[in-house]
Design an enzyme around this catalytic site. Structure first.
Site, short mmCIF file in Angstrom:
data_model
loop_
_atom_site.label_atom_id
_atom_site.label_comp_id
_atom_site.label_asym_id
_atom_site.label_seq_id
_atom_site.Cartn_x
_atom_site.Cartn_y
_atom_site.Cartn_z
N GLU A 316 0.89 -1.21 -0.01
CA GLU A 316 -0.13 0.03 0.05
C GLU A 316 0.80 1.33 -0.15
O GLU A 316 1.12 1.86 0.98
CB GLU A 316 -0.93 -0.06 1.20
CG GLU A 316 -1.95 -1.00 1.01
CD GLU A 316 -3.10 -0.67 2.20
OE1 GLU A 316 -2.87 -0.08 3.14
OE2 GLU A 316 -4.20 -1.41 2.26
N GLU A 408 -5.87 -7.48 -1.14
CA GLU A 408 -6.24 -7.37 0.37
C GLU A 408 -7.77 -6.63 0.35
O GLU A 408 -7.88 -5.67 -0.27
CB GLU A 408 -5.10 -6.78 1.20
CG GLU A 408 -5.47 -6.37 2.59
CD GLU A 408 -4.62 -5.59 3.04
OE1 GLU A 408 -3.31 -5.78 3.07
OE2 GLU A 408 -5.07 -4.57 4.06
C1 IDC Z 1 -3.08 -4.10 9.96
C2 IDC Z 1 -3.40 -5.21 11.28
C3 IDC Z 1 -2.98 -4.75 12.45
C4 IDC Z 1 -1.79 -4.23 12.62
C5 IDC Z 1 -1.68 -2.90 11.62
C6 IDC Z 1 -0.16 -2.51 11.58
O1 IDC Z 1 -4.59 -5.72 11.18
O2 IDC Z 1 -3.17 -5.92 13.45
O3 IDC Z 1 -1.37 -3.73 13.88
O4 IDC Z 1 -1.84 -3.45 10.47
O5 IDC Z 1 0.68 -3.50 11.05
C7 IDC Z 1 -4.27 -2.26 5.78
C8 IDC Z 1 -2.82 -2.82 5.74
C9 IDC Z 1 -2.74 -3.89 6.61
C10 IDC Z 1 -3.56 -3.58 8.04
C11 IDC Z 1 -4.79 -3.36 7.52
C12 IDC Z 1 -5.95 -3.14 8.59
O6 IDC Z 1 -2.31 -3.31 4.28
O7 IDC Z 1 -1.27 -3.96 7.10
O8 IDC Z 1 -3.23 -4.48 8.89
N1 IDC Z 1 -5.19 -2.67 6.49
O9 IDC Z 1 -5.73 -1.91 9.43
N2 IDC Z 1 -4.58 -1.24 4.76
C13 IDC Z 1 -5.86 -1.04 4.98
C14 IDC Z 1 -6.07 -1.73 6.24
#
Ligand code: IDC
Length: 490
Positions: A316, A408
């Site tokens: 991202e 994702e």
């Molecule tokens: C989130 C995980 C969470 C973690 C966070 C930071 O769910 O447990 O603490 O990342 O690393 C994304 C990202 C993805 C995120 C997810 C939800 O690609 O890494 O995971 N998210 O926030 N993009 C939009 C949402």
């Protein structure tokens, strides 16, 4: 010492200017090349709408058999561009276009034909090219370019696909010998705006993403992946390797090995493995450029012969322009291609892979300035409780112009937590099903957050079977993913 070879029967039959040219060449330069009778015919058909078009180019070899051929032509209008080609390696320099054959259609016997194509963009006027060359020889055997059909862009109908060749390509893959997603679909390829299987037919892969491997390694075991493949009937495992947050940068060899192990486990169960270089913070992919080159050089060399690997080069990107992401992609893709020339590669997009929408932009910036590489797709991510109609509208609009892969998404908010938004999740997945856009859900893990599919404690328990281990999101996703796939084989 050499003897002057006698013209073959085929040369004599080739007739016309082309045959005469070959015979004249034999007389003055008796090398094997000079013996080759050349000739070709091209039928170029387009379907056009304001700003865009899809071209189908049927190439027929009228000369001696050729291998590793190159088709050339020139766009008559300076505003015409090849955006995304298929069934050949496409390049454009100024208004000159070349299409180099791939393995499967690289050999064309006398009289054999193959059809290649591309999606293009245009400004000004959109006339068809009138002259084509095959291996440098002008195709005099007939060039047919019917007047363009003006049709509206395919908004709600399935996007354009490669038309079936009139004669089977020289190396039509044999029928599948197994029933898993990889056994049926084999080596994937991008054709038009679709992900296609080894038979050149559009397919949709549906599956799950891991959580960060640095935190949830105990969720990805033989037992859990058996359940994912056999009970969930997942087509795909996205292997999410964070780069920061105690990820890859802290132990490159260890995380690389962990990714490779999961590629093997997915392969053993007939699932595709999407190798996700999970950049998130910082959002500029260039920050990790050297790491990406090292990582992808290693995993692409190791996994080149496998048919189940897809590469996702940046998760991202955020806080950066599309042109920076594109620069990154054009540096990382060749590293993979050097080892694994035919794998599908997925490129992240601006604004957390929102096609730019979260930054107030849209997919036009990609269409107008695409990554200069073949067999690639672009990433779109969403979280159903946060991203709704304006994002869905942009996906629908972009899907007729760009190959998209939802690597994702969550059923909850973008924080990864909160309640499942069933109505929005249904709207999203119905749209992706209709457009045959592949997806992976965040996450197949027991993280204590609404997006996790497994209840907390499941991974430590080692038992993954059935529905009692599932959260609301997990139960919802399992129901969606385990419905029958549609994988055409002819
Ligand atoms: C989130 C995980 C969470 C973690 C966070 C930071 O769910 O447990 O603490 O990342 O690393 C994304 C990202 C993805 C995120 C997810 C939800 O690609 O890494 O995971 N998210 O926030 N993009 C939009 C949402």
């Amino acid at each position: 010492m050499f003897s002057i070879p006698r013209p073959s029967r085929r040369h004599l039959l080739a007739g016309g200017a082309v045959g005469a040219l070959a015979l004249a060449a034999v007389a003055v330069l008796p090398s094997p090349n000079a013996m080759a009778a050349t000739g070709c015919a091209v039928t170029y058909t387009i379907s056009s709408w304001p700003g865009g078009f899809t071209a189908s180019v049927a190439v027929r070899n009228l000369g001696d058999p050729v291998s590793n051929w190159t088709l050339g032509f020139t766009f008559p209008d300076g505003g015409q561009r090849v955006v995304q080609g298929w069934s050949a390696t496409w390049q454009q320099s100024g208004s000159a276009v070349t299409a180099r054959s791939l393995d499967y259609n690289g050999t064309l016997g006398t009289g054999a034909s193959t059809t290649i194509g591309f999606n293009g963009s245009w400004t000004g006027s959109n006339p068809n090219p009138t002259s084509f060359t095959l291996n440098g020889t002008v195709c005099t055997g007939g060039t047919s370019t019917p007047p363009p059909a003006t049709t509206p862009p395919p908004a709600t109908t399935p996007p354009p696909t490669t038309p079936p060749p009139t004669t089977p390509p020289p190396t039509t893959p044999p029928p599948p010998t197994g029933t898993t997603p990889v056994a049926i679909n084999g080596q994937l390829q991008v054709c038009g705006v679709n992900l296609c299987n080894q038979y050149g037919r559009p397919i949709q892969l549906r599956g799950m993403s891991t959580h960060g491997l640095q935190w949830f390694a105990n969720c990805y075991t033989d037992a859990s992946l058996d359940v994912l493949a056999n009970e969930w009937r997942s087509d795909l495992l996205r292997v999410s390797m964070y780069v920061q947050e105690q990820g890859y940068e802290t132990n490159p060899a260890g995380f690389t090995a962990q990714v490779n192990t999961l590629v093997d486990k997915a392969e053993a169960r007939g699932m595709y493995a999407l190798i996700d270089f999970h950049t998130l913070t910082p959002g500029d992919p260039m920050y990790n450029l050297d790491r990406a080159k090292t990582f992808f050089a290693t995993v692409s060399a190791r996994n080149a012969a496998k048919k189940n690997v897809i590469y996702e080069i940046t998760n991202e990107p955020n806080g950066v322009s599309w042109s920076t992401i594109r620069t990154y992609a054009e540096q990382v893709i060749p590293v993979i291609r050097a080892n694994d020339p035919d794998a599908v590669i997925i490129v992240g997009t601006r604004g957390w892979s929102s096609l730019g929408v979260s930054d107030g932009a849209n997919s036009d910036e990609i269409v107008n300035n695409p990554v200069r590489a073949q067999n690639i797709m672009y990433t779109f991510h969403f979280y159903a409780a946060s991203h709704r109609d304006n994002y869905r509208n942009e996906v629908q609009r972009a899907a007729s112009r760009l190959p998209l892969f939802v690597t994702e998404f969550g059923t909850v908010t973008y924080t990864g937590d909160g309640a499942v938004d069933t109505a929005s999740s249904n709207a999203w997945l119905d749209l992706l099903d209709r457009l045959k856009i592949s997806y992976a859900n965040w996450t197949f893990s027991d993280a204590p957050e609404g997006s996790a599919a497994l209840r907390p404690g499941t991974c430590a328990s080692g038992s993954f079977s059935g529905t009692s281990v599932l959260t609301e999101s997990g139960a919802y996703m399992r129901d969606r993913i385990r419905t029958a796939d549609n994988f055409p084989t002819s």
